[in-house]
Design an enzyme around this catalytic site. Structure first.
Site, PDB file in Angstrom:
ATOM      1  N   HIS A 125      35.734  36.977  23.110  1.00 37.37           N
ATOM      2  CA  HIS A 125      35.478  37.295  21.702  1.00 37.37           C
ATOM      3  C   HIS A 125      35.459  38.814  21.458  1.00 37.37           C
ATOM      4  O   HIS A 125      35.863  39.590  22.327  1.00 37.37           O
ATOM      5  CB  HIS A 125      34.190  36.621  21.223  1.00 37.37           C
ATOM      6  CG  HIS A 125      34.119  35.179  21.594  1.00 37.37           C
ATOM      7  ND1 HIS A 125      34.913  34.205  21.013  1.00 37.37           N
ATOM      8  CD2 HIS A 125      33.375  34.518  22.545  1.00 37.37           C
ATOM      9  CE1 HIS A 125      34.655  33.023  21.553  1.00 37.37           C
ATOM     10  NE2 HIS A 125      33.737  33.184  22.502  1.00 37.37           N
ATOM     11  N   GLU A 162      27.264  36.943  21.553  1.00 35.13           N
ATOM     12  CA  GLU A 162      27.976  36.621  22.788  1.00 35.13           C
ATOM     13  C   GLU A 162      28.981  37.715  23.128  1.00 35.13           C
ATOM     14  O   GLU A 162      29.151  38.078  24.304  1.00 35.13           O
ATOM     15  CB  GLU A 162      28.705  35.280  22.640  1.00 35.13           C
ATOM     16  CG  GLU A 162      29.504  34.883  23.875  1.00 35.13           C
ATOM     17  CD  GLU A 162      30.361  33.648  23.668  1.00 35.13           C
ATOM     18  OE1 GLU A 162      31.108  33.280  24.613  1.00 35.13           O
ATOM     19  OE2 GLU A 162      30.306  33.041  22.582  1.00 35.13           O
ATOM     20  N   HIS A 217      32.193  34.417  29.313  1.00 38.88           N
ATOM     21  CA  HIS A 217      31.644  33.813  28.094  1.00 38.88           C
ATOM     22  C   HIS A 217      30.184  33.424  28.302  1.00 38.88           C
ATOM     23  O   HIS A 217      29.643  33.519  29.408  1.00 38.88           O
ATOM     24  CB  HIS A 217      32.433  32.551  27.711  1.00 38.88           C
ATOM     25  CG  HIS A 217      33.814  32.828  27.206  1.00 38.88           C
ATOM     26  ND1 HIS A 217      34.125  32.905  25.872  1.00 38.88           N
ATOM     27  CD2 HIS A 217      34.973  33.058  27.872  1.00 38.88           C
ATOM     28  CE1 HIS A 217      35.408  33.160  25.719  1.00 38.88           C
ATOM     29  NE2 HIS A 217      35.952  33.264  26.933  1.00 38.88           N
ATOM     30  N   GLU A 299      31.109  30.284  31.745  1.00 34.07           N
ATOM     31  CA  GLU A 299      30.050  30.256  30.738  1.00 34.07           C
ATOM     32  C   GLU A 299      28.759  30.550  31.492  1.00 34.07           C
ATOM     33  O   GLU A 299      28.256  29.718  32.249  1.00 34.07           O
ATOM     34  CB  GLU A 299      29.983  28.886  30.058  1.00 34.07           C
ATOM     35  CG  GLU A 299      31.265  28.464  29.347  1.00 34.07           C
ATOM     36  CD  GLU A 299      31.438  29.111  27.970  1.00 34.07           C
ATOM     37  OE1 GLU A 299      30.544  29.882  27.554  1.00 34.07           O
ATOM     38  OE2 GLU A 299      32.459  28.842  27.320  1.00 34.07           O
TER      39      GLU A 299
END
Length: 335
Positions: A125, A162, A217, A299
């Site tokens: 992101h 995030e 992530h 993650e």
């Protein structure tokens, strides 16, 4: 300044013995000597002026300064390598310039177990995506389907993004990998207002011919779901997507990272998917589908769970997370 090789001045008290036979023509001899003296002196001056200009260089018996001339006051004060206007004469000889110019040192070859290896790190992101929703909502082709260019990512309940987490861990990961000798490429460093799109992220790893690619992530599911998981590419083929060659090595990369991440951070594999293995296979992520190099997503925890969020917002824990990922990459690449 007196030249040490200058002829000595005549002695003021010298005389000639009149009893010597060859002095019988004193007047004629004196005139002859007087006539020859200027010519001899001129020849000596020319000899000194042109000494050292031949192919053999300066005479060994005639010491010369670097500029072949008496230095001016400015030259005496000048430091080696100074330029005209800073105390050095503009007529400094080439030999003097060469002697004060240091050769640029050759770059030292990379050392470490990952020397010669390239790793692409993809910070998931971009914090600017929140202000550019129209741009990131545009559809892109991931081979098997069409998806959004990118998403905003999630946040903790307190608002920690995030995207800020992933960039921080990615920079720490880069430092750890470079210390092992790897060349590290980041897909972005928040140096652009939004993105890049998932298609571009995949292309960066492909064009770098990366030996390994890791996309960092953090998850955003309901509270009570805790732990990390590593996402592996499924075998897919369609359009620009063909993961057949990377499925095997990507799984090995993911297993290495999962083991080291758990050991270094103390975090457990996710309790809500992966059956406790910390490994999940997916076929709907463009970043994996379009990759031609071994690639995984990790993650690192659940930002919506208070206990996981406490870890994710800790700089000390993020350093452990980066080190755990790095150790997994080193193990995969044979370091």
């Amino acid at each position: 300044m007196r030249n040490d090789n200058s002829p000595p001045p005549p002695e003021s008290g010298s005389s000639i013995d009149p009893d010597r036979p060859w002095f019988t023509r004193r007047g004629t001899l004196v005139v002859g000597v007087a006539a020859l003296a200027p010519a001899a002196l001129a020849g000596w001056v020319l000899t000194q002026a042109f000494a050292g200009t031949g192919s053999d260089g300066p005479s060994r018996s005639t010491p010369l300064s670097a500029s072949h001339s008496t230095p001016s006051p400015g030259q005496r004060d000048a430091k080696p390598g100074s330029t005209p206007g800073e105390g050095a004469s503009a007529s400094t000889s080439p030999s003097a310039s060469q002697s004060t110019t240091a050769a640029a040192p050759a770059p030292a070859p990379a050392k470490g177990p990952l020397a010669g290896k390239t790793v692409v790190v993809d910070p998931g992101h971009n914090a600017g995506n929140f202000e550019h929703t129209d741009e990131i909502d545009q559809q892109v082709d991931i081979g098997t389907a069409r998806k959004e260019c990118d998403t905003t990512g999630t946040t903790t309940n307190a608002g920690y993004k995030e995207a800020d987490f992933t960039l921080d861990v990615s920079k720490r990961l880069r430092t750890a990998l470079e210390a092992q000798g790897a060349k590290v490429v980041l897909t972005h460093q928040a140096d652009r207002p939004w993105g890049p799109c998932i298609t571009e992220r995949a292309r960066i790893g492909n064009e770098a011919k990366a030996d390994a690619v890791v996309s960092v992530h953090a998850d955003g599911v309901s509270a009570g779901n805790r732990g990390f998981h590593v996402i592996l590419p499924a075998k897919v083929k369609g359009g620009a997507a063909d993961t057949a060659k990377i499925v095997g090595p990507s799984r090995e990369l993911g297993e290495r990272i999962a083991g080291n991440f758990a050991r270094t951070t103390g975090s457990a594999p996710a309790n809500y998917l992966g059956s406790g293995t910390g490994l999940v296979v997916r076929d709907d992520l463009g970043g994996l589908n379009l990759s031609t190099q071994p690639k995984v997503f990790i993650e690192c925890g659940n930002m919506r769970d208070a206990k996981d969020a406490a870890q994710l917002t800790s700089p000390e824990w993020r350093q452990k997370a980066a080190q755990g990922i790095a150790d997994g990459i080193v193990g995969f690449l044979g370091g």
